[in-house]
Scaffold this active site. Structure first.
Site, short mmCIF file in Angstrom:
data_model
loop_
_atom_site.label_atom_id
_atom_site.label_comp_id
_atom_site.label_asym_id
_atom_site.label_seq_id
_atom_site.Cartn_x
_atom_site.Cartn_y
_atom_site.Cartn_z
N ASN A 25 76.49 -22.55 -9.59
CA ASN A 25 76.57 -23.61 -8.60
C ASN A 25 77.71 -23.42 -7.61
OD1 ASN A 25 76.37 -26.57 -7.55
ND2 ASN A 25 78.44 -26.42 -8.40
N TYR A 53 76.87 -18.28 6.30
CA TYR A 53 76.58 -19.11 5.13
C TYR A 53 75.10 -19.03 4.78
CZ TYR A 53 75.40 -23.33 2.54
OH TYR A 53 74.88 -24.21 1.62
N ALA A 86 73.03 -16.72 5.47
CA ALA A 86 72.70 -15.38 4.98
C ALA A 86 73.06 -15.22 3.51
CB ALA A 86 73.43 -14.33 5.82
#
Length: 255
Positions: free
Chosen positions: A92, A156, A158
């Protein structure tokens, strides 16, 4: 594994949740613990992790930068030494950056890749021998912008596209070993991620208002709503689902 008599499908299982000090990570750690799992919540800041641990007795914490040398091995070994097994790795932890091409900075790009792509890869590598023994799961967190363009946030986006492709590729690679790999891709969710990206509270609220108007359901999700889907993708009852990217964005990806 079937649920115990209290209806807790993760009873006796062990989950690692990175980025557990706040937002979706905290909500996910609590959700797994309430479902019966032993949870190792990992993050850089001990204070917020202690707040997460205070939410449920089933959560232990480890304050560590997962991008540090040797950190992935330490994270995994801590969970296995504490509980003797590992069933679920929840990748996460991540960062975003509002960075138009004109303002692109090398270190920002490197840092995004390190946290969003390299660290989850190394954690999965370290977890793999243990997940083989338990027919476990890897759940990666992407974003609706992992498969939609994001003006001003290309790097970001990508990194999240990379997360989605790793999910599919690992799922195909590991299916024969009984390990499932899936991904949850949240849309705009009310967490402190925008503040960490450098936005003021006012700017973050303006962005949420803008996104709310664009989302077909006109709803900004809570962290708990995202944790629900992470838990569902790890649920033993869903053992036939692998390689899936579940987008939870109120229909934003459809427009």
């Amino acid at each position: 594994m079937s649920a115990d008599s209290n209806g807790r499908p993760f009873s006796g299982q062990v989950a690692i949740v990175t980025g557990a000090g706040s937002g979706i990570g905290r909500a996910t750690a609590v959700a797994f613990a309430r479902a019966g799992a032993h949870v190792l919540g990992v993050g850089r800041r001990e204070g917020p992790l202690k707040e997460t641990a205070s939410a449920h007795e089933g959560i232990d914490i480890l304050a560590m930068d997962i991008c540090g040398d040797g950190a992935p091995a330490t994270v995994v070994s801590t969970a296995v030494e504490r509980w003797g097994r590992l069933d679920h790795l929840i990748n996460n932890a991540g960062a975003t950056a509002v960075m138009p091409l004109e303002e692109t900075d090398k270190q920002t790009v490197v840092d995004l890749l390190s946290l969003n792509v390299v660290a989850p890869s190394l954690l999965a590598h370290e977890a793999l021998p243990h997940l083989r023994r338990t027919s476990g799961t890897i759940i990666n967190l992407s974003s609706t912008y992992g498969h939609r363009p994001m003006a001003g946030g290309a790097h970001y986006a990508a990194t999240k596209a990379a997360v989605e492709q790793m999910t599919r590729s690992w799922a195909l690679e590991l299916a024969g070993e009984g390990i499932r790999v899936n991904c949850v891709a949240p849309g705009p969710t009310r967490t402190d991620v925008m503040l960490h990206a450098g936005l003021s509270s006012e700017a973050a609220n303006d962005m949420y208002a803008y996104e709310r108007d664009r989302i077909p359901t006109h709803h900004i999700a809570s962290a708990e709503e995202m944790a629900y889907w992470v838990l569902r993708m790890a649920d033993p009852a869903g053992r036939h689902a692998t390689g899936q990217v579940i987008t939870v964005d109120g229909g934003l990806e459809l427009i």
